[in-house]
Design an enzyme around this catalytic site. Structure first.
Site, mmCIF file in Angstrom:
data_model
loop_
_atom_site.group_PDB
_atom_site.id
_atom_site.type_symbol
_atom_site.label_atom_id
_atom_site.label_comp_id
_atom_site.label_asym_id
_atom_site.label_seq_id
_atom_site.Cartn_x
_atom_site.Cartn_y
_atom_site.Cartn_z
ATOM 1 C CG ASP A 63 23.918 1.550 15.104
ATOM 2 O OD1 ASP A 63 23.758 2.281 16.122
ATOM 3 O OD2 ASP A 63 23.024 1.376 14.269
ATOM 4 C CG HIS A 64 26.533 5.996 18.939
ATOM 5 N ND1 HIS A 64 25.984 6.563 17.822
ATOM 6 C CD2 HIS A 64 25.958 6.628 19.991
ATOM 7 C CE1 HIS A 64 25.113 7.495 18.186
ATOM 8 N NE2 HIS A 64 25.078 7.555 19.497
ATOM 9 C CG HIS A 105 21.269 5.220 15.733
ATOM 10 N ND1 HIS A 105 22.475 4.586 15.661
ATOM 11 C CD2 HIS A 105 21.542 6.553 15.671
ATOM 12 C CE1 HIS A 105 23.441 5.495 15.548
ATOM 13 N NE2 HIS A 105 22.896 6.693 15.547
HETATM 14 C C1 BG6 Z 1 24.256 10.103 15.518
HETATM 15 C C2 BG6 Z 1 23.580 11.008 14.539
HETATM 16 O O1 BG6 Z 1 24.413 8.830 14.973
HETATM 17 O O2 BG6 Z 1 23.488 10.028 16.711
HETATM 18 C C3 BG6 Z 1 23.317 12.369 15.146
HETATM 19 O O3 BG6 Z 1 24.387 11.153 13.392
HETATM 20 C C4 BG6 Z 1 22.619 12.254 16.470
HETATM 21 O O4 BG6 Z 1 22.582 13.195 14.258
HETATM 22 C C5 BG6 Z 1 23.333 11.266 17.368
HETATM 23 O O5 BG6 Z 1 22.600 13.536 17.077
HETATM 24 C C6 BG6 Z 1 22.590 11.035 18.651
HETATM 25 O O6 BG6 Z 1 23.307 10.178 19.481
HETATM 26 P P1 BG6 Z 1 22.937 10.051 21.012
HETATM 27 O O7 BG6 Z 1 23.823 8.967 21.515
HETATM 28 O O8 BG6 Z 1 23.179 11.390 21.637
HETATM 29 O O9 BG6 Z 1 21.477 9.682 21.058
#
Ligand code: BG6
Length: 513
Positions: free
Chosen positions: A204-205, A267
């Site tokens: 979950d980045h 997230h």
């Molecule tokens: C991803 C989603 O997990 O997170 C995307 O699948 C989204 O739809 C992205 O655009 C957003 O990541 P960040 O780090 O740019 O907020």
């Protein structure tokens, strides 16, 4: 089913002596499945380069790309080169590049192609000799979820999941981890049969973001906030992840998934868990995940989802002076699609600390601007010893963790307006990363890939967390599925009117970040 210990020893978050030591991965390699995809080009390959550039990868590090394209190793190297030039965070250095590129290999094949997996096994064996990767390899599944079981099974059948003689094998799984509780459980079962628990890293980045980890520092390294972090002082919490972009070229992934599955399930519920959880006994994986899991099991949905949830789909509109198409006009989307691009939901956390404090979650694409924040909104002071006109413009106190962009923390409180009369108005006190620290923050994927290579699991959700999150969300999605097409909102606005109405019913309003 094999079970390894979840806790590799020597967690650098815990041992004070370790803190000054750089965390450098030992001999190892990384295999990326789906190497031609967007995520790999924009995030994974640049992160590998940035780690190498920061001296955090071993000199003989190996990167293997696996995909269907008919590429030679040099073609793959060329693609990585372009992606690094375009997306890496740190400057391009020829020495770093040369050393890294010597460890690039490409394996061509389908996920059900036995010959390709045999070639992969031989490639890894060759790298163990040529680059000294010592049998230590991580397999990163950056592929559509429907292929997860297939790839994991192939890794097993071709002996790639087995580690020998003290070497390790790990699997990294991108979200979405299933599309509902049943499919997540099934996937967990399949993965568990092949890899021991301690070798499975679910990405979950958001957990790799500095500002998200800072929630723990803010709450548990300070005396100031924790005493008021509860239902006695907090009125409600708003967690927002807003994007100004549309779905881009991701119709194939996004349609049928939608905002709730794409962002709330992972997230936003992770942000909620970090915001609401009790202090863990340590920051080791088991302790941290246990506290998050307790909170996720305490999350409940309101009885009437019509009143306490909202969904929408962007229509055409203006964004940054450009006219952009609506969701249904995006390439690859069918006119009959009912996928939502905006989702908002009220949940409650049934614990002593949070009883009666709603948590409002919202996310959407093509909203007013890109911003992710957690706003802890406090109750008003129980008594105001001022004339009513003096506090007319006074709002509620708020503590806002600005996850991105403009990373930092804002505290909003009332202050006297200079002048001869007593008039109180809201002011803000700001901490900005850019002003307080000289180093720029690593990208989330740098941190997470490094943690995989180090075998350090705290920032990866455990399967129970994933399943609990689906358990929370499934009834909402099932309810929405009975309703037909979502309400339209114009691109560049803050979502459908029903989202505002949802908060208005509770006597509250969304922040306009
Ligand atoms: C991803 C989603 O997990 O997170 C995307 O699948 C989204 O739809 C992205 O655009 C957003 O990541 P960040 O780090 O740019 O907020």
């Amino acid at each position: 089913m094999r079970r390894d210990s979840e806790e590799p020893s020597g967690n650098p978050l815990r041992d004070p002596q370790d803190r000054r030591l750089p965390r450098i991965a030992g001999p190892c390699g990384l295999v990326i499945f789906g190497v031609t995809g967007d995520l790999s080009r924009k995030k994974l390959m640049p992160a590998v380069y940035d780690l190498a550039n920061r001296g955090l990868l071993p000199p003989g590090f190996a990167l293997v790309g696996f995909a269907r394209r008919d590429w030679a190793d040099q073609d793959f190297a060329q693609v990585v080169h372009e992606s690094v030039k375009e997306h890496a965070r740190t400057p391009f250095r020829e020495e770093t590049w040369k050393q890294l590129a010597e460890g690039f290999r490409f394996v061509q094949g389908d996920f059900d192609d036995d010959v390709a997996f045999d070639t992969l096994r031989k490639t890894i064996a060759e790298l163990d000799v040529a680059r000294g990767t010592s049998g230590n390899h991580a397999f990163y599944l950056s592929v559509p979820p429907k292929f997860f079981p297939n790839v994991v099974q192939q890794l097993k059948e071709h002996g790639l999941a087995d580690s020998q003689g003290g070497a390790w094998r790990r699997v990294v799984i991108e979200k979405p981890f299933g599309h509902d509780l049943a499919s997540a459980q099934e996937l967990n079962r399949i993965v568990d049969e092949v890899f021991p628990t301690g070798s499975v890293f679910r990405i979950d980045h958001y957990l790799g973001k500095e500002t998200v980890q800072n929630i723990l520092a803010l709450r548990f390294a300070n005396q100031l906030f924790e005493p008021i972090w509860n239902a006695n002082y907090v009125d409600h919490v708003q967690i927002t992840m807003a994007e100004d972009v549309g779905i881009g070229g991701r119709a194939g992934y996004y349609d049928g998934i939608g905002a709730a599955r794409d962002v709330i399930q992972n997230h936003l519920l992770q942000l909620l868990a970090l915001t609401a959880m009790e202090e863990p006994v340590s920051f080791e994986a088991h302790a941290l995940r246990t506290e998050k899991q307790k909170i996720l099991s305490a999350v409940t949905l309101p009885d009437d989802l019509d009143l306490h949830s909202a969904r929408g789909r962007y229509g055409a509109g203006w964004q940054g002076g450009i006219h952009v198409p609506g969701y249904l006009q995006e390439e690859g989307i069918t006119r009959t699609s009912t996928t939502e691009t905006f989702a908002a939901l009220r949940v409650d956390v049934e614990t002593r600390r949070w009883a009666g404090v709603p948590f409002y979650l919202r996310t959407g694409k093509r909203l007013g601007r890109r911003v992710t924040e957690i706003a802890v909104m406090f109750k008003r002071a129980p008594h105001l010893p001022f004339t009513s006109t003096a506090t007319e413009e006074l709002g509620a106190n708020a503590l806002v963790v600005r996850v991105q962009p403009d990373e930092g923390v804002t505290v909003r409180f009332g202050s006297k307006v200079p002048g001869t009369a007593m008039e109180v108005r809201d002011v803000t006190m700001d901490f900005a990363y850019g002003e307080s620290f000289t180093e720029s923050s690593p990208e989330a994927y740098e941190r997470l890939i490094l943690d995989v290579l180090l075998g350090d699991p705290p920032l990866f959700p455990r399967h129970e967390e994933v399943e609990l999150s689906w358990q929370i969300l499934d009834p909402v999605i099932e309810h929405w599925e009975t309703l037909g097409a979502p309400e339209t909102y114009a691109a560049g606005t803050w979502g459908p009117p029903s989202a505002d109405e949802m908060l208005a019913r509770d006597g509250r309003t969304w922040r306009r970040p």
